[in-house]
Design an enzyme around this catalytic site. Structure first.
Site, PDB file in Angstrom:
ATOM      1  N   ASP A  47      13.405  14.380   9.588  1.00  0.00           N
ATOM      2  CA  ASP A  47      12.612  13.358   8.922  1.00  0.00           C
ATOM      3  C   ASP A  47      12.048  13.887   7.608  1.00  0.00           C
ATOM      4  OD1 ASP A  47      10.920  10.674   9.431  1.00  0.00           O
ATOM      5  OD2 ASP A  47       9.609  12.192   8.550  1.00  0.00           O
ATOM      6  N   TYR A  52       7.711  14.198   0.023  1.00  0.00           N
ATOM      7  CA  TYR A  52       7.740  15.569   0.553  1.00  0.00           C
ATOM      8  C   TYR A  52       8.407  16.541  -0.429  1.00  0.00           C
ATOM      9  CZ  TYR A  52       6.898  13.301   5.124  1.00  0.00           C
ATOM     10  OH  TYR A  52       6.410  12.551   6.158  1.00  0.00           O
ATOM     11  N   LYS A  81      12.104   8.318   3.124  1.00  0.00           N
ATOM     12  CA  LYS A  81      11.138   7.236   2.913  1.00  0.00           C
ATOM     13  C   LYS A  81      10.880   6.995   1.422  1.00  0.00           C
ATOM     14  CE  LYS A  81       8.709   9.126   6.914  1.00  0.00           C
ATOM     15  NZ  LYS A  81       9.031  10.548   6.671  1.00  0.00           N
ATOM     16  N   HIS A 113       7.293   3.898   3.056  1.00  0.00           N
ATOM     17  CA  HIS A 113       6.371   4.906   3.564  1.00  0.00           C
ATOM     18  C   HIS A 113       4.952   4.375   3.766  1.00  0.00           C
ATOM     19  CE1 HIS A 113       5.774   9.582   3.433  1.00  0.00           C
ATOM     20  NE2 HIS A 113       5.145   9.036   4.439  1.00  0.00           N
TER      21      HIS A 113
END
Length: 287
Positions: A47, A52, A81, A113
């Site tokens: 994920d 990120y 996301k 997200h």
């Protein structure tokens, strides 16, 4: 696909109950080490997210490591996301960029997200229309086969009902904060009604729940770690989990949740901890 249990999404695709969360996993070496340990421990789901900033590193690590474990692209499930700053008009371009950075051919699951838009107040009237525009872009990429399944993260019951009324393609997954102190009964009931897979993040309450007296008591009873107990509590309810760690040993330990069960009494003790406590961001005020 996975050495652990999978569930079927409303698209017909199968998603593993256990996945590796990669939040705060930054840098090619750290990502490679974590993915290596995860594949060795039986993880087949990973994920990520635009925010990120590790999509490219994750894609490279998987390309290099899959052959080591005699696996192919089809054997792993990759999630990413859409970040809040790309909500609305920028959704299509950002989703395609995620696809390019991961460089894995397709994305198995792509989520919005956050229900709000970066730079707008949570009560701004543009938030709903931006969500709708983002979803339309994801539906288009889904129809092209570039995103095998699409879904949302951090949506409240109000956001979910809004989406179910307007969408051509219903969401396959809802990913939200979920643990014994935040059991989200209304959201879970909605997901059950709409056929949406419910997936948890922050299963350990950002580490706070690892020292909860009830969790420690249950862990002692079944000779497991507090983390294993918290993760097992979720998967025993057919809820997906995404524990994140950069420690190879902890990654391995977190995967050992399918060879034991919690008793009905222990499940009830843990469920009784629900008090609506958020450890992460709370989306309830986003219009």
């Amino acid at each position: 696909m996975s050495s652990g249990p999978c569930v079927s999404l409303n698209t017909g695709t199968h998603i593993p109950l256990l996945g590796l969360g990669t939040y705060k996993l930054v840098g090619a070496e750290s990502v490679f080490q974590a993915v290596d340990a995860a594949l060795a421990a039986g993880y087949r789901s990973f994920d990520s997210a635009a925010v990120y900033r590790n999509e490219a590193d994750l894609g490279r690590a998987l390309k290099e490591l899959l052959p080591k474990y005699a696996l192919t692209r089809e054997d792993v499930f990759i999630t990413s996301k859409l970040g809040p700053k790309d909500q609305g008009a920028g959704a299509m371009e950002r989703a395609l960029r995620s696809l390019s950075e991961l460089d894995v051919g397709w994305i198995d699951l792509y989520l919005i997200h956050w229900p709000g838009t970066q730079g707008l107040d949570v009560t701004d009237q543009r938030n709903p229309s931006n969500r709708a525009a983002s979803w339309a872009a994801l539906e288009e990429l889904h129809s092209q086969g570039k995103l095998k399944a699409i879904g949302v993260s951090n949506y409240t019951p109000t956001h979910m009902r809004e989406l179910m009324k307007s969408s051509k393609v219903p969401p396959a997954v809802l990913q939200v904060e979920f643990h014994p102190r935040l059991a989200q009964p209304e959201l879970r009931a909605l997901c059950s009604e709409f056929g949406v897979f419910f997936q948890a993040y922050s299963s350990l309450g950002q580490g706070e729940l690892l020292t909860d007296p009830v969790v420690l008591e249950v862990a002692k009873t079944c000779s497991r770690t507090p983390a294993q107990v918290l993760l097992r509590w979720a998967v025993q309810q057919n809820i997906g989990v995404l524990p994140k760690s950069s420690s190879p040993e902890r990654i391995k330990t977190n995967a050992a949740i399918f060879d034991f069960s919690l008793s009905d009494e222990d499940m009830s003790k843990l469920s009784a901890l629900d008090c609506g406590q958020h450890f992460c961001w709370n989306p309830s005020h986003v219009l």
